[in-house]
Scaffold this active site. Structure first.
Site, mmCIF file in Angstrom:
data_model
loop_
_atom_site.group_PDB
_atom_site.id
_atom_site.type_symbol
_atom_site.label_atom_id
_atom_site.label_comp_id
_atom_site.label_asym_id
_atom_site.label_seq_id
_atom_site.Cartn_x
_atom_site.Cartn_y
_atom_site.Cartn_z
ATOM 1 N N ALA A 65 0.868 -1.171 0.000
ATOM 2 C CA ALA A 65 0.000 0.000 0.000
ATOM 3 C C ALA A 65 0.912 1.231 0.000
ATOM 4 O O ALA A 65 2.067 1.165 0.427
ATOM 5 C CB ALA A 65 -0.880 -0.027 1.236
ATOM 6 N N GLY A 109 0.540 -5.040 0.877
ATOM 7 C CA GLY A 109 -0.679 -5.105 0.066
ATOM 8 C C GLY A 109 -0.446 -5.748 -1.294
ATOM 9 O O GLY A 109 -1.368 -6.301 -1.894
ATOM 10 N N GLU A 112 -0.680 -9.359 -0.687
ATOM 11 C CA GLU A 112 -2.091 -9.649 -0.406
ATOM 12 C C GLU A 112 -2.930 -9.622 -1.687
ATOM 13 O O GLU A 112 -3.827 -10.442 -1.874
ATOM 14 C CB GLU A 112 -2.632 -8.631 0.604
ATOM 15 C CG GLU A 112 -1.956 -8.745 1.952
ATOM 16 C CD GLU A 112 -2.351 -7.628 2.897
ATOM 17 O OE1 GLU A 112 -1.884 -6.486 2.700
ATOM 18 O OE2 GLU A 112 -3.144 -7.871 3.808
ATOM 19 N N GLU A 132 4.673 -5.197 7.044
ATOM 20 C CA GLU A 132 3.913 -4.146 7.737
ATOM 21 C C GLU A 132 4.399 -3.913 9.150
ATOM 22 O O GLU A 132 4.290 -2.813 9.686
ATOM 23 C CB GLU A 132 2.419 -4.506 7.772
ATOM 24 C CG GLU A 132 1.697 -4.402 6.445
ATOM 25 C CD GLU A 132 1.715 -5.689 5.630
ATOM 26 O OE1 GLU A 132 2.543 -6.591 5.906
ATOM 27 O OE2 GLU A 132 0.881 -5.795 4.705
HETATM 28 C C1 HXC Z 1 5.063 4.379 -1.312
HETATM 29 C C2 HXC Z 1 6.936 3.394 -2.169
HETATM 30 C C3 HXC Z 1 6.581 2.159 -1.605
HETATM 31 C C4 HXC Z 1 5.361 2.097 -0.869
HETATM 32 C C5 HXC Z 1 8.459 1.912 -2.634
HETATM 33 N N1 HXC Z 1 8.099 3.189 -2.804
HETATM 34 N N2 HXC Z 1 7.553 1.255 -1.912
HETATM 35 N N3 HXC Z 1 6.180 4.488 -2.016
HETATM 36 N N4 HXC Z 1 4.646 3.226 -0.754
HETATM 37 N N5 HXC Z 1 4.942 0.956 -0.329
HETATM 38 C C6 HXC Z 1 8.822 4.239 -3.522
HETATM 39 C C7 HXC Z 1 10.040 4.707 -2.773
HETATM 40 O O1 HXC Z 1 9.679 5.674 -1.796
HETATM 41 C C8 HXC Z 1 10.874 5.312 -3.881
HETATM 42 O O2 HXC Z 1 10.340 6.568 -4.199
HETATM 43 C C9 HXC Z 1 10.576 4.387 -5.067
HETATM 44 O O3 HXC Z 1 9.341 3.727 -4.739
HETATM 45 C C10 HXC Z 1 11.648 3.326 -5.245
HETATM 46 O O4 HXC Z 1 11.822 2.638 -4.025
HETATM 47 P P1 HXC Z 1 13.248 2.433 -3.325
HETATM 48 O O5 HXC Z 1 13.006 2.182 -1.893
HETATM 49 O O6 HXC Z 1 14.169 3.555 -3.674
HETATM 50 O O7 HXC Z 1 13.745 1.111 -4.078
HETATM 51 P P2 HXC Z 1 14.708 -0.032 -3.522
HETATM 52 O O8 HXC Z 1 15.860 0.569 -2.770
HETATM 53 O O9 HXC Z 1 14.968 -0.896 -4.696
HETATM 54 O O10 HXC Z 1 13.852 -0.841 -2.437
HETATM 55 C C11 HXC Z 1 12.702 -1.562 -2.856
HETATM 56 C C12 HXC Z 1 11.869 -1.971 -1.612
HETATM 57 C C13 HXC Z 1 11.564 -0.713 -0.754
HETATM 58 C C14 HXC Z 1 12.635 -3.008 -0.785
HETATM 59 C C15 HXC Z 1 10.597 -2.616 -2.152
HETATM 60 O O11 HXC Z 1 11.026 0.309 -1.614
HETATM 61 C C16 HXC Z 1 10.567 -0.956 0.333
HETATM 62 O O12 HXC Z 1 10.901 -1.514 1.389
HETATM 63 N N6 HXC Z 1 9.325 -0.479 0.161
HETATM 64 C C17 HXC Z 1 8.284 -0.546 1.175
HETATM 65 C C18 HXC Z 1 7.758 -1.938 1.295
HETATM 66 C C19 HXC Z 1 6.678 -2.028 2.377
HETATM 67 O O13 HXC Z 1 6.915 -1.701 3.562
HETATM 68 N N7 HXC Z 1 5.454 -2.445 1.986
HETATM 69 C C20 HXC Z 1 4.348 -2.564 2.897
HETATM 70 C C21 HXC Z 1 3.538 -1.293 2.879
HETATM 71 S S1 HXC Z 1 2.237 -1.330 4.072
HETATM 72 P P3 HXC Z 1 11.283 7.882 -4.299
HETATM 73 O O14 HXC Z 1 10.290 8.992 -4.561
HETATM 74 O O15 HXC Z 1 12.018 7.985 -3.028
HETATM 75 O O16 HXC Z 1 12.163 7.572 -5.484
HETATM 76 C C22 HXC Z 1 1.059 -2.240 3.366
HETATM 77 C C23 HXC Z 1 -0.190 -2.411 4.176
HETATM 78 C C24 HXC Z 1 -1.197 -3.232 3.472
HETATM 79 O O17 HXC Z 1 1.159 -2.725 2.281
HETATM 80 C C25 HXC Z 1 -2.515 -3.096 4.149
HETATM 81 C C26 HXC Z 1 -3.678 -2.772 3.298
HETATM 82 C C27 HXC Z 1 -3.505 -2.681 1.842
#
Ligand code: HXC
Length: 258
Positions: A65, A109, A112, A132
């Site tokens: 998400a 998400g 999911e 998460e």
């Molecule tokens: C918003 C995101 C994002 C996310 C990545 N980006 N994941 N933006 N929400 N979930 C954005 C980053 O901010 C960045 O933007 C660009 O995408 C590239 O990501 P990087 O981090 O620079 O890439 P990398 O170093 O290759 O790392 C990839 C990654 C990391 C390991 C996937 O991005 C990451 O850990 N993302 C978050 C994963 C996460 O926590 N997901 C769960 C979310 S909570 P900029 O602008 O800086 O270039 C969830 C709840 C679900 O899903 C419940 C209901 C749906």
């Protein structure tokens, strides 16, 4: 309809819905989820579609998400607004089969969403995770429930409590995905599986989807009864007569969805 966060293509009875927010690794914001619900409902209603593929890019199916969008929300915002419920309900209402073709990250998400599809085919670079916990929340669209049913309690707890990622080999070994293919071949494989499904009777395909999903939602006895009734009901169709006759006559069945 034109979408800003999706690319939709219908060809040869297969709808391919590609998540397309490359700058955010296809993070699921409300616009994307709304458009996805709309595109899936449209594909479900489209006579030219018999199977649906949901996919992302080579780097990410979806990295979760959208954290930026969620970060400032309050409990009242998400509870009163029932965050993501309408969209996920719409996805679950789709009666045609949906294949998730996953390459790269399927996190939070994203994982999911893949599990909400009917089955997952993944590339050898796929990474699944429910991180998460690192954000101070739990999964919100089925991750604690579905991952546990897919891979069992021990692995699901491990994934949710540590936030670690699972690679493609572990995902296949654990039953999360049905097949792993080299990244370059992912869409060819997904298309060939989808085409195979388009050749079946649409009635039987819907009956299979409803019956298998019953195994998630009911105790075994109820699920078995549902399956038996569905099996009996299909004897009222022309496709059952055709399918069995074709076998006995040693020829290909010509299904007419009747
Ligand atoms: C918003 C995101 C994002 C996310 C990545 N980006 N994941 N933006 N929400 N979930 C954005 C980053 O901010 C960045 O933007 C660009 O995408 C590239 O990501 P990087 O981090 O620079 O890439 P990398 O170093 O290759 O790392 C990839 C990654 C990391 C390991 C996937 O991005 C990451 O850990 N993302 C978050 C994963 C996460 O926590 N997901 C769960 C979310 S909570 P900029 O602008 O800086 O270039 C969830 C709840 C679900 O899903 C419940 C209901 C749906």
């Amino acid at each position: 309809m034109a979408y800003e966060t999706l690319i939709v293509d219908v060809d040869d009875y297969v709808a391919v819905i590609r998540l397309n927010r490359p700058d955010a690794l296809n993070a699921l914001n409300s616009q994307l989820l709304g458009e996805l619900a709309d595109a899936l409902s449209a594909a479900d209603a489209n006579e030219k579609v018999r199977c649906i593929i949901v996919t992302g890019s080579e780097k990410a199916f979806a990295a979760g998400a959208d954290i930026k969008e969620m970060s400032e929300k309050s409990f009242v915002d998400v509870f009163a607004g029932d965050l993501f419920t309408a969209e996920t309900d719409a996805i679950l209402r789709v009666r045609k089969p949906i294949i998730a073709a996953v390459a790269g990250y399927a996190l939070g998400g994203g994982c999911e969403l893949a599990m909400m599809c009917d089955f997952i085919i993944c590339a050898d670079n796929a990474k699944f995770g429910q991180p998460e916990i690192n954000l101070g929340v739990v999964a919100g669209i089925g991750g604690t429930q579905r991952l546990t049913r897919f891979v069992g309690k021990s692995k699901a707890m491990d994934m949710h409590l540590t936030g670690r990622f699972m690679d493609a080999a572990e995902a296949e070994r654990s039953g999360l995905v049905s097949r792993v293919v080299p990244a370059k071949k992912l869409m060819d494989e997904a298309m060939s599986v989808a085409r195979k499904i388009t050749e079946k009777s649409a009635l039987t395909v819907m009956a299979v989807k409803e019956s298998v999903n019953r195994s998630y939602e009911t105790p075994l006895r109820e699920g078995l009864l549902f399956e038996r009734r569905m099996f009996h009901a299909l004897f009222a169709t022309e496709d059952q007569k055709e399918g069995m006759a074709a076998f006995l006559e040693k020829r290909e069945a010509q299904f007419r969805d009747r």
